[in-house]
Design a protein around this motif. Structure first.
Motif, PDB file in Angstrom:
ATOM      1  N   PRO A 193      22.744  24.405  39.807  1.00 61.01           N
ATOM      2  CA  PRO A 193      23.355  24.663  38.440  1.00 61.01           C
ATOM      3  C   PRO A 193      24.894  24.967  38.501  1.00 61.01           C
ATOM      4  CG  PRO A 193      21.387  25.988  39.094  1.00 61.01           C
ATOM      5  CD  PRO A 193      21.742  25.438  40.074  1.00 61.01           C
ATOM      6  N   GLU A 194      25.653  24.547  37.213  1.00 55.51           N
ATOM      7  CA  GLU A 194      26.790  24.605  37.322  1.00 55.51           C
ATOM      8  C   GLU A 194      27.504  26.168  37.676  1.00 55.51           C
ATOM      9  OE1 GLU A 194      29.894  22.797  34.382  1.00 55.51           O
ATOM     10  OE2 GLU A 194      28.392  21.488  34.865  1.00 55.51           O
ATOM     11  N   ALA A 195      26.880  27.234  37.123  1.00 49.80           N
ATOM     12  CA  ALA A 195      26.836  28.473  37.225  1.00 49.80           C
ATOM     13  C   ALA A 195      27.002  29.124  38.644  1.00 49.80           C
ATOM     14  CB  ALA A 195      25.971  29.386  36.534  1.00 49.80           C
TER      15      ALA A 195
ATOM     16  N   GLN B  51      27.310  26.932  41.369  1.00 51.00           N
ATOM     17  CA  GLN B  51      28.369  26.048  42.287  1.00 51.00           C
ATOM     18  C   GLN B  51      29.276  26.933  42.917  1.00 51.00           C
ATOM     19  OE1 GLN B  51      29.448  22.258  40.632  1.00 51.00           O
ATOM     20  NE2 GLN B  51      27.264  21.615  40.223  1.00 51.00           N
ATOM     21  N   TRP B  52      29.821  27.856  42.135  1.00 53.40           N
ATOM     22  CA  TRP B  52      30.913  28.475  42.814  1.00 53.40           C
ATOM     23  C   TRP B  52      30.692  29.278  43.702  1.00 53.40           C
ATOM     24  CZ3 TRP B  52      31.440  33.825  42.266  1.00 53.40           C
ATOM     25  CH2 TRP B  52      30.760  34.472  41.637  1.00 53.40           C
ATOM     26  N   VAL B  53      29.318  30.177  43.704  1.00 58.73           N
ATOM     27  CA  VAL B  53      28.839  31.089  44.361  1.00 58.73           C
ATOM     28  C   VAL B  53      28.816  30.142  45.920  1.00 58.73           C
ATOM     29  CG1 VAL B  53      26.856  32.592  45.004  1.00 58.73           C
ATOM     30  CG2 VAL B  53      27.621  32.265  42.780  1.00 58.73           C
ATOM     31  N   VAL B  54      28.103  28.905  45.752  1.00 55.00           N
ATOM     32  CA  VAL B  54      27.894  28.169  46.924  1.00 55.00           C
ATOM     33  C   VAL B  54      29.231  28.052  47.591  1.00 55.00           C
ATOM     34  CG1 VAL B  54      27.299  25.896  47.780  1.00 55.00           C
ATOM     35  CG2 VAL B  54      25.705  27.198  46.041  1.00 55.00           C
ATOM     36  N   GLN B  55      30.144  27.572  46.715  1.00 51.23           N
ATOM     37  CA  GLN B  55      31.444  27.186  47.479  1.00 51.23           C
ATOM     38  C   GLN B  55      32.317  28.667  47.965  1.00 51.23           C
ATOM     39  OE1 GLN B  55      32.566  24.867  43.761  1.00 51.23           O
ATOM     40  NE2 GLN B  55      33.697  23.737  45.265  1.00 51.23           N
TER      41      GLN B  55
END
Ligand SMILES: Nc1ncnc2c1ncn2[C@@H]1O[C@H](COP(=O)(O)OP(=O)(O)O)[C@@H](O)[C@H]1O
Ligand SMILES: [Mg+2]
Lengths: 279, 318
Positions: A220-222, A224-228
Motif C-alpha cells: 500500500p502506498e502509505a 511504501q516509505w516505511v519499507v524504504q
C-alpha cells in the motif's frame, strides 16, 4: 627541536585527537579476538554448517519451487525477471542479516554476561573499541563465508544474471557489518534472554516485508516509505541490483545507508562495552 | 635512576604508586583515599575482610577501572592515558577465574598471548613452558570445564604470565581452594617471586599474607589502617603470644575482669577470650592457680588475625 621532543609532541597531538573522537580506546589488536572466535568455532563447527544451509534451502523451496507457480515479476523499472532471480538476492541479503544478528546478539550476550570473555580481554592491551571491532568483524567474516557459498549455489542454479553479481559478496559483507554493529550495540542493553524477543520482533517483519518476497509497488502506498526506511530494504536493493546487473547511482544511497548504520553502531557498541565493563 | 654497569637502568622508583586514591560507586566510597607504594621485586599484599575495597583497588591498578580521585602511576605511567601500554606489562589474576571455556587449556594460553600482540611462534613456545610451570602439561588438550578449582587457578596464573609481566596482580589467589591446592599454588608463587616478578596480591587469609608477603597493608572500609611487614605489624599491634581461653558458658564477657590484669589486652569473642601476653605458659598457670577452670586453654603465637582484631575490633573472616 630534538627527535625525542618531536615524537612527544606528535604523541600528544595524537592523544588529543583520539580523545576528541567519541570512540573509546583500542590497541589495534581487534584481529586477535577474531582469531579467538575462529579457534572456538573449530570446536563448534555444527552451528557454522546450519547457517550455510538455511538460505540455500529457502532458495530451492521458495525461489525454484514456488517460483514455478508465480511466473515473472517486476524487478523495478518494469524489468520482468523470473521469480527465482527476484528472490535469490533477497535471500542472500537476509541471510547476511540473520547471520550477523545471531552472532552479534546471542553470542555476544553469552560472552558478555556469562562467559565473561570481555572481562579477561580488557585486562590485556585490548580496549573496548577492539572488542567491538573484533566481534563485528567476526560476524561479518562469517557472513562473507555464507554469502560466497550462497552465490555459488545460486549461480549453479541459474538464477544469477550478471557478472556484477560478484560484487554481491562485498555487498553482503556490508549488510553484515551494518546489522552486526547495531545488533551488538543493542545487545549491551539486554538484561536477560527474554529481551531477545525484541530481536526476533524486529528481524522477522523485516525479513518478510523489505521488498524481499514481492516488489515495493505491491505494498500500500502509505506503507511504501516505511519499507524504504528499513535497513534490509537497502540491503536487498543493493544485492538485487548487482545480481541482476542493474547498476546505477541508486546503489550509492544503499551503500551510504548501510555504511553509516555500521559506523554509528560500532562507535555505540564500543561506548557501551566501556560503560558496562570498565567501571 | 641508577645506571648499572651493563648499561641498563636499575629503576628504584616505585613500580606502583598511589596517592589519595579513591573509588566511588555513586554515593558509596569503596576505596577511600589510600596511599600505596610497591617496589620492584617485592611481594606486596592487601589484607582485609570482604568489602574492604581490595578488588576495587586491584581493578584500578589493572587499568580496567578509572579512579574517581587521587593519583595513580603504574610503571611510571598514567592509566588514564597509557592503559594499553601498562596492561601490556601486567599480568592479572582476577578474583573469579575468567578462563575461556570454549577453548582448550593450551589454547587459553595461546589466544591470551595473542591479545598482547605476541607472534604465534612466541606464544607456542611460551605455552609449553607455562603449561609445565602450572603442572598442566598432561591436560593441555583438555577443555577447561572439567578441571579442578586448583588447576583452573593455576591455568589463570599461567595465562597471566604469557607476556612475561613485570608485575603480577593476584586477587584472592587461593580463596575457595582446599589446603593442598593452596600449598601447590603458594609454591608456584614463591618460584615466581624468586625469578624476580613483583607480586601484588589481596587476601583475607592471614596465613597467606604471612606466607607470601614481604610487606602489606591492612585495609578496612576502604581505608588503610596499618602498613608494614607481617613481623613488624605483629610486633607493633600485638604481643608475642596469645592465650586462648574457652569456658563452658555463653557469656565469655563475665570472665574478662577476672583475667584482665594478666594481659596487656583482652579480646572477648563469642566463643572464647583472647589474652595478649608475652609469656603464654606463665599466664595459663596463673589462670589455673586462680581456679578459673576453662574447658580449654591454648597458647599460640600472635598472627595477623590478632593485628586485624586489634585494629578494627573485628575478625577477618566472619
Ligand atoms: N561495580 C560496583 N558497583 C557498586 N558497588 C561496588 C562495585 N564494585 C564493588 N562495590 C562495592 O564496593 C565495596 C568494596 O568491594 P570490593 O572492592 O570488591 O571489596 P573486596 O574485594 O575487599 O571484598 C563493596 O561494598 C562492594 O559492594
Ligand atoms: Mg574482592
Amino acid at each position: 627541536m630534538s627527535a625525542v621532543q618531536h615524537t612527544d609532541a606528535h604523541r600528544t597531538v595524537l592523544r588529543r585527537l583520539a580523545r576528541a573522537i567519541p570512540i573509546p580506546a583500542g590497541a589495534g589488536l581487534a584481529r586477535t579476538l577474531v582469531e579467538r572466535n575462529i579457534r572456538s568455532y573449530r570446536h563448534g563447527w555444527l552451528t557454522l554448517v546450519s547457517g550455510f544451509f538455511e538460505p540455500i534451502f529457502y532458495l530451492f523451496s521458495l525461489g525454484v519451487g514456488m517460483g514455478a507457480l508465480v511466473g515473472d515479476v517486476d524487478a523495478g523499472g518494469g524489468r520482468m525477471v523470473e521469480y527465482a532471480s527476484f528472490v535469490a538476492p533477497a535471500l542472500m541479503a537476509s541471510a547476511a542479516m540473520n547471520g550477523a544478528v545471531f552472532d552479534s546478539t546471542f553470542n555476544v550476550f553469552f560472552k558478555l554476561k556469562y562467559a565473561k570473555l570481555y572481562d579477561s580481554v580488557l585486562a590485556t592491551p585490548l580496549g573496548p573499541r577492539d572488542v567491538a571491532v573484533g566481534e563485528i568483524s567476526w560476524a561479518l567474516l562469517r557472513g562473507l563465508l555464507y554469502s560466497s557459498a550462497f552465490l555459488l549455489v545460486a549461480a549453479v542454479a541459474g538464477v544469477v544474471e550478471s557478472w556484477w553479481a560478484l560484487l554481491t559478496i562485498p555487498a553482503a559483507t556490508l549488510i553484515g557489518f551494518a546489522f552486526a554493529a547495531v545488533g551488538m550495540a543493542a545487545t549491551t542493553f539486554m538484561r536477560s534472554w527474554q529481551d531477545f524477543e525484541y530481536v526476533s520482533l524486529s528481524i522477522l517483519p523485516m525479513f518478510l516485508f523489505s521488498a524481499t518476497f514481492f516488489p515495493l509497488e505491491r505494498y500500500p502506498e502509505a506503507l511504501q516509505w516505511v519499507v524504504q526506511a528499513t535497513p534490509l530494504y537497502h540491503g536487498v536493493g543493493l544485492v538485487r541490483d548487482l545480481m541482476l546487473g542493474d547498476v546505477g547511482v541508486g546503489l550509492f544511497a544503499h551503500v551510504l545507508y548501510l555504511a553509516v548504520m555500521g559506523l554509528v553502531g560500532v562507535a555505540f557498541a564500543a561506548r557501551r562495552v566501556e560503560r558496562l565493563l570498565l567501571t | 635512576m641508577v645506571l648499572r654497569q651493563d648499561g641498563t637502568q636499575a629503576d628504584d622508583r616505585p613500580l606502583i604508586s598511589a596517592h589519595a586514591l579513591t573509588k566511588r560507586f555513586g554515593d558509596f566510597t569503596a576505596v577511600d583515599g589510600i596511599d600505596v607504594e610497591v617496589r620492584r621485586g617485592e611481594a606486596f599484599g592487601f589484607l582485609g575482610p570482604n568489602g574492604a575495597g581490595k578488588s576495587s583497588t586491584m581493578r584500578m591498578i589493572g587499568c580496567v577501572s578509572p579512579p574517581t580521585g587521587g593519583t595513580l602511576r603504574i610503571l611510571g605511567l598514567d592509566p588514564a592515558t597509557d592503559g594499553p601500554r601498562i596492561r601490556g606489562r601486567l599480568g592479572v589474576v582476577p578474583q573469579k577465574d575468567t578462563l575461556d571455556e570454549e577453548l582448550t587449556v593450551r589454547e587459553n594460553i595461546l589466544v591470551y598471548g595473542r591479545y598482547f600482540g605476541l607472534s604465534r611462534a612466541v606464544v607456542r613456545e611460551r605455552a609449553d613452558e607455562l603449561l609445565e610451570f602450572a603442572q598442566l602439561t598432561e591436560r593441555a588438550s583438555s577443555i577447561v570445564e572439567p578441571l579442578s578449582g586448583g588447576m583452573k587457578r593455576r591455568l589463570t596464573i599461567a595465562r597471566a604470565l604469557v607476556n612475561n609481566p613485570e608485575v603480577l596482580l593476584l586477587d584472592e589467589p587461593t580463596t575457595g581452594l582446599d589446603p593442598q591446592a593452596r600449598h601447590v599454588l603458594w609454591d608456584r608463587l614463591f618460584r615466581l617471586k624468586r625469578s624476580g616478578v613483583t607480586l601484588v596480591l589481596t587476601t583475607h587469609y592471614m596465613d597467606e599474607a604471612e606466607q607470601l608477603c614481604d610487606r602489606l597493608v591492612v585495609m578496612d572500609g576502604g581505608k588503610i589502617v596499618a602498613e608494614g611487614s607481617p613481623r613488624q605489624l605483629i610486633a607493633e599491634y600485638s604481643t608475642r603470644e596469645v592465650l586462648e581461653l574457652r569456658f563452658g558458658e555463653d557469656d565469655h564477657g563475665a570472665y574478662e575482669p577476672k583475667v584482665a590484669d594478666l594481659a596487656s589486652r583482652v579480646e572477648v569473642l563469642p566463643d572464647r577470650l583472647l589474652l595478649y601476653v608475652s609469656d603464654g605458659d606463665a599466664a595459663s598457670k596463673t589462670v589455673h592457680d586462680r581456679g578459673l577452670a576453662p574447658l580449654s586453654m591454648l597458647v599460640r603465637r600472635s598472627t595477623l588475625e590478632d593485628v586485624f582484631l586489634h585494629l578494627t575490633g573485628r575478625t577477618l573472616i566472619d
